[in-house]
Design a protein around this motif. Structure first.
Motif, PDB file in Angstrom:
ATOM      1  N   VAL A 135     -10.403   1.182   7.060  1.00 24.11           N
ATOM      2  CA  VAL A 135      -9.967   2.272   6.179  1.00 24.11           C
ATOM      3  C   VAL A 135      -8.494   2.528   6.439  1.00 24.11           C
ATOM      4  O   VAL A 135      -8.082   2.808   7.582  1.00 24.11           O
ATOM      5  N   GLN A 136      -7.681   2.471   5.376  1.00 19.29           N
ATOM      6  CA  GLN A 136      -6.246   2.669   5.514  1.00 19.29           C
ATOM      7  C   GLN A 136      -5.672   3.173   4.199  1.00 19.29           C
ATOM      8  O   GLN A 136      -6.308   3.110   3.158  1.00 19.29           O
ATOM      9  N   VAL A 137      -4.440   3.739   4.302  1.00 15.02           N
ATOM     10  CA  VAL A 137      -3.781   4.224   3.087  1.00 15.02           C
ATOM     11  C   VAL A 137      -3.337   3.022   2.269  1.00 15.02           C
ATOM     12  O   VAL A 137      -3.106   1.934   2.806  1.00 15.02           O
ATOM     13  N   PRO A 138      -3.216   3.194   0.969  1.00 14.00           N
ATOM     14  CA  PRO A 138      -2.803   2.060   0.121  1.00 14.00           C
ATOM     15  C   PRO A 138      -1.429   1.538   0.526  1.00 14.00           C
ATOM     16  O   PRO A 138      -0.532   2.310   0.885  1.00 14.00           O
ATOM     17  N   TRP A 139      -1.244   0.256   0.447  1.00 14.95           N
ATOM     18  CA  TRP A 139       0.041  -0.354   0.766  1.00 14.95           C
ATOM     19  C   TRP A 139       0.974  -0.239  -0.430  1.00 14.95           C
ATOM     20  O   TRP A 139       0.600  -0.498  -1.572  1.00 14.95           O
ATOM     21  N   ARG A 140       2.207   0.226  -0.173  1.00 11.84           N
ATOM     22  CA  ARG A 140       3.207   0.341  -1.235  1.00 11.84           C
ATOM     23  C   ARG A 140       4.469  -0.395  -0.797  1.00 11.84           C
ATOM     24  O   ARG A 140       4.999  -0.140   0.286  1.00 11.84           O
ATOM     25  N   PRO A 141       4.999  -1.276  -1.634  1.00 11.12           N
ATOM     26  CA  PRO A 141       6.228  -2.000  -1.265  1.00 11.12           C
ATOM     27  C   PRO A 141       7.431  -1.054  -1.262  1.00 11.12           C
ATOM     28  O   PRO A 141       7.512  -0.112  -2.058  1.00 11.12           O
ATOM     29  N   LYS A 142       8.393  -1.259  -0.348  1.00  7.32           N
ATOM     30  CA  LYS A 142       9.609  -0.444  -0.291  1.00  7.32           C
ATOM     31  C   LYS A 142      10.519  -0.781  -1.465  1.00  7.32           C
ATOM     32  O   LYS A 142      10.618  -1.933  -1.873  1.00  7.32           O
ATOM     33  N   PRO A 143      11.200   0.245  -2.040  1.00  9.02           N
ATOM     34  CA  PRO A 143      12.106  -0.032  -3.164  1.00  9.02           C
ATOM     35  C   PRO A 143      13.282  -0.896  -2.727  1.00  9.02           C
ATOM     36  O   PRO A 143      13.799  -0.776  -1.617  1.00  9.02           O
TER      37      PRO A 143
END
Length: 344
Positions: free
Chosen positions: A289-297
């Motif tokens: 269980v983990q937070v969604p991965w978001r790419p850095k701008p």
């Protein structure tokens, strides 16, 4: 009871056959006959004495009527729930306009033998234990049934030469119930009681699902949102469930784990362990269980050079230009000098 003792009985004592002369409904088309003249019946089963060459008849109950007997339209005598004391000679009399005819047949009611059955164990483990069943009878042709289907010797089942013992290797969950039978007369069988086996198996078919749905074992969820995980498996006795969070055993057990509002402390690895205390088999699966991965701008890079580096760059550029010019002048001078000497 002496079954060989004969006793005569008129069908008329069971059912009164009316004469054709009186009622005009009974007629013999030839010499009447009971076929066969000797018949074997089985206790509790139906017995039928067939009368030939009688086209129709009418009857009423006689003094020996028990409620189990009836005469069919063809003149046949039908006995329901035959009993041992039904054994004896049976005589039928048909009164017709052309005279009275009689026929006699012998009926023997044979005792219904119910074989006994026993097994060495009724609680077993699938694919491990074996079961031996014994059929108690004097008959030498015993038939065996497993889960209501007849069986013969195969790669897992062995029937002894006297047919009275059945051995099942590596018992399976569908090898129940067990039953043996004997054929008393053609197509009539005496069957033993059913022996039910309790076969422990599993767990098998383990699945671990989640909401939100996991992808390759990873559950992506935002902080503060609900998360549910469900672990299922099939076994007998019922599966036992244990949950671990980051390697630590949680205080509750069951198929489901619910996190109403996800916190940072609840992030990490969850493992469901499924076990069976009888078969001693255990399986497990994991979810992360983990937070969604978001790419850095993406960031634009600006190339800057400090003042000292600018001075150095200018000096190097100027010197490079001077060296380049001097080299070019030298090459031109050398070229023209060589040309002049050739002309002289």
């Amino acid at each position: 009871m002496d079954l060989s003792r004969q006793r005569c009985r008129l069908w008329k004592e069971l059912v009164l056959v009316a004469s054709l002369l009186a009622l005009g409904i009974c007629q013999a088309s030839g010499q009447i006959d009971i076929n066969p003249d000797s018949l074997i019946g089985v206790e509790t089963y139906r017995t039928r004495l067939v009368l030939e060459n009688v086209t129709s008849d009418s009857q009423q109950n006689g003094p020996m009527f028990t409620g189990r007997e009836s005469v069919l339209k063809t003149g046949d005598l039908h006995i329901r729930g035959s009993q041992l004391n039904d054994t004896g000679n049976y005589t039928v009399r048909v009164d017709a306009i052309n005279g009275t005819q009689r026929a006699t047949g012998w009926l023997k009611i044979q005792e219904l033998e119910i074989p006994g059955i026993s097994v060495n164990a009724t609680s077993v483990v699938e694919d491990i234990d074996s079961v031996a069943a014994i059929c108690y009878t004097n008959d030498t042709n015993v038939m065996w049934y497993v889960n209501s289907a007849p069986v013969s010797s195969n790669n897992r089942m062995t029937i002894s030469p006297d047919t009275k013992t059945l051995i099942i290797q590596r018992i399976e969950r569908f090898d129940s119930p067990l039953q043996c039978s004997i054929e008393i007369i053609p197509e009539i069988f005496g069957r033993s009681e059913l022996i039910q086996l309790t076969v422990a198996y599993g767990p098998y078919g383990m699945t671990l699902t989640s909401m939100p749905n996991h992808l390759s074992g990873v559950v992506s969820a935002e902080i503060g949102t609900p998360v549910e995980m469900k672990c299922t498996a099939y076994s007998r006795p019922e599966s036992q469930y244990r949950w671990f969070h980051n390697g630590s055993l949680l205080s509750f057990s069951g198929e489901n784990i619910s996190l109403p509002s996800l916190t940072w402390d609840q992030m990490g690895s969850y493992r469901c362990v499924v076990g069976n205390s009888v078969t001693q088999l255990t399986f497990y699966q994991r979810l992360q269980v983990q937070v969604p991965w978001r790419p850095k701008p993406a960031q634009k890079r600006v190339f800057t050079v400090s003042g000292s580096y600018v001075v150095v760059l200018i000096v190097v550029t100027v010197l490079g230009g001077v060296v380049f010019c001097a080299t070019l002048i030298y090459i031109l001078f050398k070229h023209y000098s060589t040309r002049t000497n050739r002309l002289i």
